[in-house]
Design an enzyme around this catalytic site. Sequence first.
Site, PDB file in Angstrom:
ATOM      1  CB  ILE A 101      -0.992   3.027   0.814  1.00 46.59           C
ATOM      2  CG1 ILE A 101      -1.138   2.061   1.629  1.00 46.59           C
ATOM      3  CG2 ILE A 101       0.583   2.435  -0.283  1.00 46.59           C
ATOM      4  CD1 ILE A 101      -1.725   0.737   1.552  1.00 46.59           C
ATOM      5  NE  ARG A 114      -9.538   8.546   1.848  1.00 42.19           N
ATOM      6  CZ  ARG A 114     -10.296   6.734   2.289  1.00 42.19           C
ATOM      7  NH1 ARG A 114     -10.180   6.367   2.824  1.00 42.19           N
ATOM      8  NH2 ARG A 114     -11.572   6.621   1.142  1.00 42.19           N
ATOM      9  CE1 TYR A 163      -8.692  -4.741  -2.088  1.00 40.39           C
ATOM     10  CE2 TYR A 163      -8.647  -5.977  -0.890  1.00 40.39           C
ATOM     11  CZ  TYR A 163      -8.444  -5.438  -0.989  1.00 40.39           C
ATOM     12  OH  TYR A 163      -6.684  -4.146  -1.059  1.00 40.39           O
ATOM     13  N   GLY A 202      -8.358   2.100  -4.338  1.00 41.42           N
ATOM     14  CA  GLY A 202      -8.361   0.401  -4.118  1.00 41.42           C
ATOM     15  C   GLY A 202      -9.968   0.567  -2.931  1.00 41.42           C
ATOM     16  CE  LYS A 244      -6.303  -4.315  -4.204  1.00 39.01           C
ATOM     17  NZ  LYS A 244      -6.387  -3.470  -4.755  1.00 39.01           N
ATOM     18  CG  ASP A 281     -15.795   7.448  -9.243  1.00 41.61           C
ATOM     19  OD1 ASP A 281     -14.533   7.218  -9.649  1.00 41.61           O
ATOM     20  OD2 ASP A 281     -16.241   8.030  -8.302  1.00 41.61           O
ATOM     21  CB  VAL A 282     -10.175   4.803 -10.585  1.00 42.98           C
ATOM     22  CG1 VAL A 282      -8.641   5.797 -10.706  1.00 42.98           C
ATOM     23  CG2 VAL A 282     -11.081   3.852  -9.958  1.00 42.98           C
ATOM     24  NE  ARG A 313     -13.641   7.808  -4.249  1.00 46.20           N
ATOM     25  CZ  ARG A 313     -14.082   6.915  -3.584  1.00 46.20           C
ATOM     26  NH1 ARG A 313     -15.236   6.122  -3.904  1.00 46.20           N
ATOM     27  NH2 ARG A 313     -13.800   6.506  -2.464  1.00 46.20           N
TER      28      ARG A 313
HETATM   29  P1  NDP Z   1      -7.605   4.229   2.011  1.00 38.07           P
HETATM   30  O1  NDP Z   1      -8.892   2.979   2.356  1.00 38.07           O
HETATM   31  O2  NDP Z   1      -6.937   4.742   3.083  1.00 38.07           O
HETATM   32  O3  NDP Z   1      -7.152   4.625   0.871  1.00 38.07           O
HETATM   33  C1  NDP Z   1      -8.561   4.540  -0.284  1.00 38.07           C
HETATM   34  C2  NDP Z   1      -7.990   5.471  -1.902  1.00 38.07           C
HETATM   35  O4  NDP Z   1      -8.557   4.632  -2.742  1.00 38.07           O
HETATM   36  C3  NDP Z   1      -8.508   6.938  -1.285  1.00 38.07           C
HETATM   37  O5  NDP Z   1      -7.216   8.206  -1.667  1.00 38.07           O
HETATM   38  C4  NDP Z   1      -9.404   7.349  -2.315  1.00 38.07           C
HETATM   39  O6  NDP Z   1     -10.030   8.203  -2.331  1.00 38.07           O
HETATM   40  C5  NDP Z   1      -9.513   5.829  -3.287  1.00 38.07           C
HETATM   41  N1  NDP Z   1     -10.346   5.915  -4.429  1.00 38.07           N
HETATM   42  C6  NDP Z   1     -11.253   4.837  -3.499  1.00 38.07           C
HETATM   43  N2  NDP Z   1     -12.084   4.386  -4.555  1.00 38.07           N
HETATM   44  C7  NDP Z   1     -11.696   5.656  -6.096  1.00 38.07           C
HETATM   45  C8  NDP Z   1     -12.490   5.889  -6.959  1.00 38.07           C
HETATM   46  N3  NDP Z   1     -13.550   5.084  -7.698  1.00 38.07           N
HETATM   47  N4  NDP Z   1     -11.813   6.849  -7.891  1.00 38.07           N
HETATM   48  C9  NDP Z   1     -10.334   7.058  -7.842  1.00 38.07           C
HETATM   49  N5  NDP Z   1      -9.707   7.234  -6.115  1.00 38.07           N
HETATM   50  C10 NDP Z   1     -10.443   5.690  -5.483  1.00 38.07           C
HETATM   51  O7  NDP Z   1      -6.559   1.985   1.338  1.00 38.07           O
HETATM   52  P2  NDP Z   1      -5.493   1.557   1.459  1.00 38.07           P
HETATM   53  O8  NDP Z   1      -4.562   3.144   1.453  1.00 38.07           O
HETATM   54  O9  NDP Z   1      -5.081   0.654   2.329  1.00 38.07           O
HETATM   55  O10 NDP Z   1      -5.926   1.031   0.648  1.00 38.07           O
HETATM   56  C11 NDP Z   1      -4.923   1.750  -1.474  1.00 38.07           C
HETATM   57  C12 NDP Z   1      -5.001   1.163  -1.751  1.00 38.07           C
HETATM   58  O11 NDP Z   1      -3.649  -0.529  -0.900  1.00 38.07           O
HETATM   59  C13 NDP Z   1      -5.937  -0.465  -2.328  1.00 38.07           C
HETATM   60  O12 NDP Z   1      -5.628  -0.722  -3.027  1.00 38.07           O
HETATM   61  C14 NDP Z   1      -6.044  -1.204  -1.489  1.00 38.07           C
HETATM   62  O13 NDP Z   1      -6.818  -2.085  -1.780  1.00 38.07           O
HETATM   63  C15 NDP Z   1      -4.269  -1.686  -1.237  1.00 38.07           C
HETATM   64  N6  NDP Z   1      -4.237  -2.490   0.404  1.00 38.07           N
HETATM   65  C16 NDP Z   1      -3.976  -1.945   1.366  1.00 38.07           C
HETATM   66  C17 NDP Z   1      -3.391  -2.909   1.953  1.00 38.07           C
HETATM   67  C18 NDP Z   1      -4.434  -2.077   3.114  1.00 38.07           C
HETATM   68  O14 NDP Z   1      -3.963  -2.707   4.476  1.00 38.07           O
HETATM   69  N7  NDP Z   1      -4.482  -1.286   3.758  1.00 38.07           N
HETATM   70  C19 NDP Z   1      -3.255  -4.038   2.212  1.00 38.07           C
HETATM   71  C20 NDP Z   1      -3.246  -4.214   0.746  1.00 38.07           C
HETATM   72  C21 NDP Z   1      -3.803  -3.953  -0.555  1.00 38.07           C
HETATM   73  P3  NDP Z   1     -11.673   9.111  -1.365  1.00 38.07           P
HETATM   74  O15 NDP Z   1     -10.339   9.388  -0.866  1.00 38.07           O
HETATM   75  O16 NDP Z   1     -11.465   9.835  -2.445  1.00 38.07           O
HETATM   76  O17 NDP Z   1     -12.305   8.612  -1.045  1.00 38.07           O
END
Ligand code: NDP
Length: 234
Positions: A14, A12, A140, A77, A144, A48-49, A34
């Site tokens: 990015i 989902r 956070y 993240g 980062k 799960d990372v 996950r």
């Molecule tokens: P979302 O919350 O939409 O998606 C987060 C993703 O990370 C999901 O696919 C989730 O998987 C996965 N995830 C979380 N925890 C774990 C884990 N322990 N092991 C494996 N997968 C995990 O976030 P975004 O798409 O917005 O963010 C993606 C990245 O971009 C992140 O690193 C975020 O910090 C970074 N980012 C986002 C910004 C924003 O404004 N949105 C801005 C700057 C950076 P699951 O579905 O299984 O939970």
Amino acid sequence: MARSVLVTGGNRGIGLAVARRLAADGDAVTVTSRSGDPVQGLAVVPCDVRDATSVDEAFSAVETAQGPVEVLVSNAGVTKDQLLALMSEDDFSYVLDTNLAGAYRTAKRAVRGMMRQRRGRLIFISSVVGLYGSGGQANYAASKAGLVGFARSLARELGSRNITSNVIAPGFVESDMTAVLSQERRKEIIGAVPLGRFAAAEEIAGVVSFLASDAAAYMTGAVIPVDGGLGMGH
Ligand code: NDP
């Protein structure tokens, strides 16, 4: 030839936009989630990372299906925002363990195959707040910012093996992560962004596609802002 790509957290937001873009570029792409639930049009492995065994199993599955990972997009993240005085040990370590140690676990496992092949691309999704700072997000932002030192160290360690290591620092992007922001906070943020809007996830994906391409073969250790100008000068 299709490259073997793994995008963590590619089910989902990015990560999904990145995975779809790289698949459209012609790569063989697997995403992690996950749950391991299906994602339309993409191969999925559960991962799960926070768990090195889970990371190892995910890579083994990808290696069997599409060959050793040549491009890793470390994107998974989380946030757990809180003012420092109220931030628990658990909130701090959960975010660091996912965002920074998770990147360490996946990169370490990916590099094994990349060193053997003598080529590879490591792409880490950081954030504008890693260098800019953000009140209520010390955990956070620290995670980062940590990615920058981590990625640049790998750039130095692995350059001679033809493995590049770069960071993308997005600003505010429309996704589940930012959907929780109040209208008032959104307005404040948009007011501070020179381009006057949030990014679409596809706008981050375009830069990942570039970093993964031949055009970026001589780039390593870079931190590329994709933030509408929000973090300029940081
Ligand atoms: P979302 O919350 O939409 O998606 C987060 C993703 O990370 C999901 O696919 C989730 O998987 C996965 N995830 C979380 N925890 C774990 C884990 N322990 N092991 C494996 N997968 C995990 O976030 P975004 O798409 O917005 O963010 C993606 C990245 O971009 C992140 O690193 C975020 O910090 C970074 N980012 C986002 C910004 C924003 O404004 N949105 C801005 C700057 C950076 P699951 O579905 O299984 O939970």
